[in-house]
Design an enzyme around this catalytic site. Sequence first.
Site, short mmCIF file in Angstrom:
data_model
loop_
_atom_site.label_atom_id
_atom_site.label_comp_id
_atom_site.label_asym_id
_atom_site.label_seq_id
_atom_site.Cartn_x
_atom_site.Cartn_y
_atom_site.Cartn_z
N HIS A 133 0.82 -1.21 0.00
CA HIS A 133 0.00 0.00 0.00
C HIS A 133 0.86 1.27 0.00
O HIS A 133 0.35 2.35 -0.29
CB HIS A 133 -0.97 0.00 1.19
CG HIS A 133 -0.34 0.31 2.51
ND1 HIS A 133 0.00 -0.66 3.43
CD2 HIS A 133 -0.02 1.49 3.10
CE1 HIS A 133 0.51 -0.09 4.50
NE2 HIS A 133 0.52 1.21 4.33
N ASP A 163 0.10 -7.54 1.42
CA ASP A 163 0.52 -6.15 1.59
C ASP A 163 2.04 -6.05 1.66
O ASP A 163 2.59 -5.33 2.49
CB ASP A 163 -0.12 -5.53 2.84
CG ASP A 163 -0.04 -4.00 2.82
OD1 ASP A 163 0.26 -3.45 1.74
OD2 ASP A 163 -0.24 -3.37 3.87
N GLY A 236 3.42 6.48 8.05
CA GLY A 236 4.79 6.66 7.57
C GLY A 236 5.72 5.56 8.05
O GLY A 236 6.76 5.31 7.47
N ASN A 237 5.31 4.88 9.16
CA ASN A 237 6.08 3.73 9.64
C ASN A 237 5.86 2.50 8.77
O ASN A 237 6.61 1.53 8.87
CB ASN A 237 5.69 3.37 11.08
CG ASN A 237 6.55 4.05 12.12
OD1 ASN A 237 6.08 4.84 12.90
ND2 ASN A 237 7.84 3.72 12.14
N SER A 238 4.82 2.51 7.96
CA SER A 238 4.49 1.34 7.14
C SER A 238 5.68 0.92 6.30
O SER A 238 6.28 1.73 5.59
CB SER A 238 3.30 1.65 6.23
OG SER A 238 2.13 1.85 6.97
N GLY A 295 -5.30 -27.80 -3.01
CA GLY A 295 -6.55 -28.27 -3.59
C GLY A 295 -7.66 -28.46 -2.58
O GLY A 295 -8.40 -29.45 -2.65
N THR A 297 -10.41 -26.03 0.30
CA THR A 297 -10.80 -24.80 0.98
C THR A 297 -11.15 -25.13 2.42
O THR A 297 -11.58 -26.25 2.73
CB THR A 297 -12.00 -24.13 0.29
OG1 THR A 297 -13.11 -25.04 0.28
CG2 THR A 297 -11.66 -23.75 -1.14
#
Length: 494
Positions: A133, A163, A236-238, A295, A297
């Site tokens: 992001h 992310d 801003g730390n991201s 294969g 879920t």
Amino acid sequence: MRRKILPAALAVLLAFGPLGMAQAQDNSGGRGLADALSDLLRGGSEGQTGEPARRVPFGQQEMQLSFAPLVSQTAPAVVNVYASQRVAARSPFAGDPFFEQFFGQQQMPPRVQSSLGSGVLVDPSGYVVTNNHVIGNADEVRVAMSDGREFNSTILLKDESLDLAVLKIEAPEPFPIAPLGDSDALEVGDLVLAIGNPFGVGQTTTSGIVSALARTHIGVNDFGFFIQTDAAINPGNSGGALINMGGQVIGINTAIYSQSGGSIGIGFAIPSNIVRAVVEAARSGRDYFERPFVGATFENVTAQMAEALGMARPAGALVQSVVPEGPAEIAGLRPGDVVLAMNGAAIEHPDALGYRLATEAIGSVSTLTVLSQGREKQVEVELIRAPEGASSAEIIIDGRSPFAGAKVASLSPRLAQRLGIRGQVSGDGVAIVEVSRNSPAAGFGFRPRDIVREVNGEAIDTPEKLRDVAATNGRWWRFTVERDGRVTNQILRY
């Protein structure tokens, strides 16, 4: 190890002296401060496993210790990431017939949107890890070092569901790095430091502890295995580093829980073990992070399900469906089974299983502990590449249809993984891979990951079929599109 322990031992001697040590021994029933000090002097702070023993600080001298050596060792590898994107500007008079009659359609110069975040150098050749992001759909990404140097970077890999993104910068000499540690070795209460560039004020270090592990459903992205910390993390730390007391990166700071926009002591970081797997994918030349395919879920085990299955508490990942002749079915997994552990690590929920699978190499074999029909058993599952399907061709739709400007491809498990389409996918439909800016497809709101099922009453099962249908010069368009698991039917005139 002894050189680190000896100052603490001397601090005890200075603080208590021989008389204090003897008193402590008498009051503790024969095993007191003197024995503890003796253990320290012998290097006895290590446990039977060889790992450093955890303890609280004691003595005035230990309370005055500093994190400065760790910061000076790690901070040069933490960088600032500047991303910019050119966005077409729209005239405020666009669409006004009176204005356009006299002045025509005015073209506005593009606007530049910019964002600021942090990153971590994890390889001396210039691999930088940051959050997806932070860079978004940037046209240009620059990396600034703590020593003032700046570099243009190349985006090697992006994964929206995790992310995470990997950048590459170049220089003649090796870059300083922060080594990746083992996030699975973390325990709640461990001391950590967060290093980044909050609010763009410059590189900043904050301290705290690990507040929780394996946090899920925090509303940041699809990833569900975060490290929670109370080390102050702000905008801003991201993309910055969360380090342990050995100077190793054990997480990439990615989000905070806040109602005001500032830190309130609840921050989240992506564990370093998944970061390592993503970096290895970038090193191998792949432009996306490829997860092993099993294969099947899975879904959460509710309290009612646990009671019906005879479990003491709700835990594990319930098998919801299996792909015929897939690795899970071959291993003997059936709908209704519950995966309790993988390679000896407990599985509390499906996100934990997804995390464990993502950190394993494709082609390896993992051992699952499964509760099946009231009995526990061990099964071995081969982790393979997701099937590609009959065709991997990608076609750009041209012309004047609502789909013009969209790049499409046949839907397959591998493409679904690459695009981040969740859930079990069927072979029907065509997935939109990319949408060109300012194209008719973009104007009508089509997005990557949309699945086109039907157009004008015809089932769409190949990119070529969509291209042929889109080439017809119709004014009315009826289509069925699936987005994020929801199927919608649209009718428009164009």
